[in-house]
Design a protein around this motif. Sequence first.
Motif, PDB file in Angstrom:
ATOM      1  N   THR A  27       0.838  -1.195   0.000  1.00  0.00           N
ATOM      2  CA  THR A  27       0.000   0.000   0.000  1.00  0.00           C
ATOM      3  C   THR A  27       0.876   1.249   0.000  1.00  0.00           C
ATOM      4  O   THR A  27       2.113   1.164   0.075  1.00  0.00           O
ATOM      5  N   GLU A  28       0.220   2.397  -0.034  1.00  0.00           N
ATOM      6  CA  GLU A  28       0.938   3.669   0.064  1.00  0.00           C
ATOM      7  C   GLU A  28       1.735   3.743   1.359  1.00  0.00           C
ATOM      8  O   GLU A  28       2.809   4.352   1.394  1.00  0.00           O
ATOM      9  N   ARG A  29       1.236   3.132   2.422  1.00  0.00           N
ATOM     10  CA  ARG A  29       1.955   3.137   3.711  1.00  0.00           C
ATOM     11  C   ARG A  29       3.326   2.495   3.579  1.00  0.00           C
ATOM     12  O   ARG A  29       4.288   2.944   4.203  1.00  0.00           O
ATOM     13  N   ASP A  30       3.421   1.446   2.778  1.00  0.00           N
ATOM     14  CA  ASP A  30       4.704   0.771   2.592  1.00  0.00           C
ATOM     15  C   ASP A  30       5.686   1.673   1.841  1.00  0.00           C
ATOM     16  O   ASP A  30       6.853   1.773   2.208  1.00  0.00           O
ATOM     17  N   PHE A  31       5.194   2.316   0.797  1.00  0.00           N
ATOM     18  CA  PHE A  31       6.060   3.219   0.049  1.00  0.00           C
ATOM     19  C   PHE A  31       6.487   4.408   0.904  1.00  0.00           C
ATOM     20  O   PHE A  31       7.634   4.847   0.842  1.00  0.00           O
ATOM     21  N   ASP A  32       5.587   4.921   1.728  1.00  0.00           N
ATOM     22  CA  ASP A  32       5.922   6.037   2.602  1.00  0.00           C
ATOM     23  C   ASP A  32       7.021   5.637   3.578  1.00  0.00           C
ATOM     24  O   ASP A  32       8.009   6.369   3.752  1.00  0.00           O
ATOM     25  N   LEU A  33       6.892   4.478   4.217  1.00  0.00           N
ATOM     26  CA  LEU A  33       7.917   4.033   5.153  1.00  0.00           C
ATOM     27  C   LEU A  33       9.232   3.763   4.438  1.00  0.00           C
ATOM     28  O   LEU A  33      10.306   4.119   4.941  1.00  0.00           O
ATOM     29  N   ALA A  34       9.184   3.175   3.256  1.00  0.00           N
ATOM     30  CA  ALA A  34      10.410   2.922   2.486  1.00  0.00           C
ATOM     31  C   ALA A  34      11.128   4.237   2.169  1.00  0.00           C
ATOM     32  O   ALA A  34      12.355   4.323   2.273  1.00  0.00           O
ATOM     33  N   GLU A  35      10.379   5.256   1.790  1.00  0.00           N
ATOM     34  CA  GLU A  35      10.991   6.555   1.506  1.00  0.00           C
ATOM     35  C   GLU A  35      11.624   7.145   2.763  1.00  0.00           C
ATOM     36  O   GLU A  35      12.722   7.712   2.712  1.00  0.00           O
TER      37      GLU A  35
END
Length: 101
Positions: free
Chosen positions: A80-88
């Motif tokens: 989800t977007e949450r995963d991409f946010d944490l990865a960034e």
Amino acid sequence: MRTESLSPAVAEEKLNGLADWSLDEKKLHRKFVFVDFVEAFGFMSQVALLAEAANHHPEWSNVYNRVEIHLTTHDAGGITERDFDLAERINRLRKDKVPES
């Protein structure tokens, strides 16, 4: 807070803009290599604080100077977007560091 999983096409597109991450078993994945265990553990402590603040916790492993992170949103059944946010956010922790070998 429930978020919807991204379609494979959207996840692939977003992955193109996320340096050093890949897809592994339908999860975001990145491997980090550090000078030693203390540096690796310090990094994990920093990531733990980010993850706790976001209430979004990684799957990870550590062996001596290596840390591997997998991100997925279990409640949504995928990335989800949450995963991409944490990865960034994790990438920003490493921004000023020496690149992994």
